[in-house]
Design a protein around this motif. Structure first.
Motif, short mmCIF file in Angstrom:
data_model
loop_
_atom_site.label_atom_id
_atom_site.label_comp_id
_atom_site.label_asym_id
_atom_site.label_seq_id
_atom_site.Cartn_x
_atom_site.Cartn_y
_atom_site.Cartn_z
N ASP A 27 0.80 -1.37 0.13
CA ASP A 27 -0.04 0.04 0.02
C ASP A 27 0.92 1.10 0.03
O ASP A 27 1.74 1.49 0.76
CB ASP A 27 -0.98 -0.06 1.26
N GLY A 28 0.73 2.23 -0.93
CA GLY A 28 1.35 3.35 -1.11
C GLY A 28 0.57 4.56 -0.28
O GLY A 28 -0.52 4.00 0.77
N PRO A 29 0.98 5.82 -0.36
CA PRO A 29 1.89 6.24 -1.58
C PRO A 29 3.49 5.70 -0.84
O PRO A 29 3.56 5.70 0.18
CB PRO A 29 1.64 7.78 -1.30
N PHE A 30 4.08 5.73 -1.68
CA PHE A 30 5.49 5.28 -1.51
C PHE A 30 6.72 6.37 -1.84
O PHE A 30 6.42 7.37 -2.69
CB PHE A 30 5.73 4.19 -2.54
N PRO A 31 7.66 6.45 -0.94
CA PRO A 31 8.72 7.31 -1.49
C PRO A 31 9.06 6.94 -3.15
O PRO A 31 8.92 5.85 -3.49
CB PRO A 31 10.01 6.72 -0.79
N ALA A 32 9.37 7.94 -3.75
CA ALA A 32 9.60 7.88 -5.20
C ALA A 32 10.77 8.58 -5.89
O ALA A 32 11.14 9.59 -5.43
CB ALA A 32 8.24 8.05 -5.97
N ALA A 33 11.11 7.87 -7.07
CA ALA A 33 12.33 8.74 -7.38
C ALA A 33 12.10 8.75 -9.08
O ALA A 33 11.69 7.88 -9.75
CB ALA A 33 13.59 7.99 -7.38
N VAL A 34 12.55 10.04 -9.74
CA VAL A 34 12.60 10.17 -11.11
C VAL A 34 14.10 9.57 -11.59
O VAL A 34 15.19 10.02 -10.77
CB VAL A 34 12.63 11.56 -11.61
N LEU A 35 14.13 8.47 -12.66
CA LEU A 35 15.46 8.11 -13.02
C LEU A 35 15.75 8.76 -14.45
O LEU A 35 14.78 8.60 -15.36
CB LEU A 35 15.15 6.39 -13.12
N PRO A 118 -0.83 9.24 -7.29
CA PRO A 118 -1.28 8.83 -5.95
C PRO A 118 -0.43 7.78 -5.41
O PRO A 118 -0.36 7.43 -4.33
CB PRO A 118 -2.82 8.23 -6.22
N GLU A 119 0.24 7.18 -6.09
CA GLU A 119 1.28 5.97 -5.68
C GLU A 119 2.37 6.60 -5.00
O GLU A 119 3.39 6.10 -4.28
CB GLU A 119 1.84 5.20 -6.92
N ALA A 120 2.72 8.00 -5.24
CA ALA A 120 4.05 8.59 -4.82
C ALA A 120 3.66 9.76 -3.63
O ALA A 120 2.85 10.26 -3.80
CB ALA A 120 4.84 9.48 -6.03
N ASP A 121 4.83 9.50 -2.33
CA ASP A 121 4.54 10.67 -1.41
C ASP A 121 5.11 11.77 -1.97
O ASP A 121 6.42 11.89 -2.06
CB ASP A 121 5.20 10.00 -0.17
N PRO A 122 4.50 12.94 -2.20
CA PRO A 122 5.16 13.95 -2.41
C PRO A 122 6.07 14.63 -1.73
O PRO A 122 6.97 15.62 -1.99
CB PRO A 122 4.22 14.84 -2.87
N GLY A 123 6.12 14.30 -0.37
CA GLY A 123 7.09 14.73 0.66
C GLY A 123 8.45 14.00 0.63
O GLY A 123 9.24 14.30 1.40
N ARG A 124 8.59 13.01 -0.22
CA ARG A 124 9.58 12.17 -0.27
C ARG A 124 10.01 11.47 -1.78
O ARG A 124 9.77 10.43 -2.12
CB ARG A 124 9.27 10.72 0.76
N LEU A 125 10.31 12.79 -2.70
CA LEU A 125 10.43 12.64 -3.71
C LEU A 125 12.00 12.78 -4.11
O LEU A 125 12.70 13.52 -3.69
CB LEU A 125 9.89 13.51 -4.84
N LEU A 145 14.43 24.14 -6.19
CA LEU A 145 14.63 24.63 -5.06
C LEU A 145 14.29 25.87 -4.89
O LEU A 145 14.02 26.38 -3.96
CB LEU A 145 16.02 24.27 -4.44
N THR A 146 14.85 26.52 -5.88
CA THR A 146 14.70 28.20 -5.88
C THR A 146 13.48 28.67 -6.60
O THR A 146 13.36 29.74 -6.59
CB THR A 146 15.81 28.60 -6.43
N GLY A 147 12.60 27.71 -7.21
CA GLY A 147 11.29 28.40 -8.11
C GLY A 147 10.22 28.71 -7.20
O GLY A 147 10.34 28.63 -5.97
N PRO A 148 9.05 28.66 -7.82
CA PRO A 148 7.64 28.88 -7.02
C PRO A 148 7.52 27.65 -6.16
O PRO A 148 8.11 26.51 -6.37
CB PRO A 148 6.74 28.82 -8.32
N SER A 149 6.45 27.99 -5.58
CA SER A 149 6.26 26.98 -4.20
C SER A 149 5.84 25.62 -4.99
O SER A 149 4.98 25.49 -6.11
CB SER A 149 5.18 27.57 -3.52
N GLY A 150 5.94 24.66 -4.37
CA GLY A 150 5.50 23.30 -4.94
C GLY A 150 6.53 22.08 -4.29
O GLY A 150 7.18 22.27 -3.70
N PRO A 151 6.20 20.87 -4.68
CA PRO A 151 7.11 19.61 -4.02
C PRO A 151 8.32 20.16 -4.63
O PRO A 151 8.98 20.57 -5.55
CB PRO A 151 6.55 18.55 -5.05
#
Length: 337
Positions: A27-35, A118-125, A145-151
């Motif tokens: 069961d998610g959401p899971f930590p997730a990574a872009v490769l 929904p499968e990804a935890d936006p706080g752990r990307l 990191l320096t752009g507008p607010s968002g994940p």
């Protein structure tokens, strides 16, 4: 049970990009990574027509059993990312019209798309890149990191990532690769009095003088826009903005990126850094017996990515994800491993 793979499309700057979301069992959401793959016409698995590197697919399948989801994608102009929004499809060389910064924008788009799943935890990307992908990751993460607010990314992984300007990287490649060429080729170069480093520098001047996306340099067409941007791109500007955890891994037998750049990455990044020079590992992330040589690449890709590299990345991402879950937003003292 095996991880689930979801084929999807997500909006990029000039087209929808195609990719695969690998979802762990449970069961998610899971930590997730872009490769993110390296340079050239690489698909979501880091495979080119005559060079099946396969690093992102293997990394996705190493992360999933540890409970880490991942998104990998076909680069712009490659595979299923050749289709434009008007329904037309580019030819096989469409990737040659794409610049370095275009590729970085696509990396940022992939991160934004992953954050909405929904499968990804936006706080752990996380974002993980190999070779050119490491440059794209650093540039995209610095902007996020320096752009507008968002994940925001919780950390980045730089595999075989350079910390020098592109033109310096290519000159070094010429210097270290020349002695590894077959003896008859070296003899011919001496006979013709060809200085490879000087030849490379002259080609740089020719490319800088171009204005088109694609041009001919000595015969074949080259992706001139990408080269113009790459030659003058200094990754240290992006690295200096990475106030987040970073793992940097380069093989000791990497002929394309100087392993000494690991120290430069650690020096440039303001966030906590862990570096590892993987023993006897080449640019393709495989163990290479004997003297380092590009000629071994075709044999190397028949073997799996070095398990120690996959293990190091998986362990680091898992630990960072657990820490972010328990202490969200906390950045500890920097560490150079």
């Amino acid at each position: 049970m095996s991880p689930r793979e979801v084929q999807l499309r997500f909006p990029g700057p000039d087209r929808d990009l195609a990719g695969t979301l690998t979802v762990p069992v449970g069961d998610g959401p899971f930590p997730a990574a872009v490769l993110v793959s390296g340079s050239g016409p690489l698909d979501r698995n880091s495979n080119a027509p005559r060079m099946p590197i396969d690093s992102t697919r293997q990394l996705a399948h190493a992360l999933a059993p540890a409970g880490i989801a991942s998104l990998r994608y076909d680069k712009r102009g490659v595979g299923e990312s050749r289709s434009l929004r008007d329904g037309t499809t580019e030819g096989r060389n469409g990737w040659k019209r794409v610049g370095l910064l275009d590729n970085a924008a696509d990396t940022a788009a992939a991160f934004a798309a992953l954050a909405t799943r929904p499968e990804a935890d936006p706080g752990r990307l996380f974002i993980v890149g190999h070779s050119e992908g490491a440059l794209l990751v650093a540039h995209a993460a610095a902007g996020l990191l320096t752009g507008p607010s968002g994940p925001r990314p919780a950390g980045v992984v730089l595999l075989s990532g350079a910390a020098q300007r592109g033109d310096a990287v290519l000159r070094r490649q010429a210097a270290v690769i020349a002695p590894t060429l077959p003896a008859p080729v070296r003899a011919l170069l001496r006979l013709l009095r060809v200085d490879l480093i000087s030849k490379v520098s002259r080609n740089h001047d020719k490319i800088r003088a171009t204005t088109t996306d694609v041009t001919r340099i000595g015969g074949p067409t080259v992706n001139a826009k990408w080269f113009r941007e790459y030659l003058d791109h200094d990754p240290r500007a992006d690295l200096s903005r990475l106030d987040l955890p970073v793992l940097a891994v380069t093989g000791s037998k990497d002929l394309q990126v100087d392993p000494a750049d690991l120290a430069a990455i650690a020096e440039a990044v303001p966030g906590p850094v862990e570096t590892w020079c993987a023993p006897d590992v080449s640019h393709l992330l495989r163990t290479q017996p004997g003297a380092a040589s590009l000629r071994a690449y075709k044999q190397e890709v028949r073997r799996p990515v070095e398990p120690a590299v996959l293990g190091r990345v998986t362990k680091w991402v898992t630990a960072r994800a657990a820490r972010e879950r328990d202490e969200p937003g906390v950045v500890e003292e920097r560490h150079r491993g």
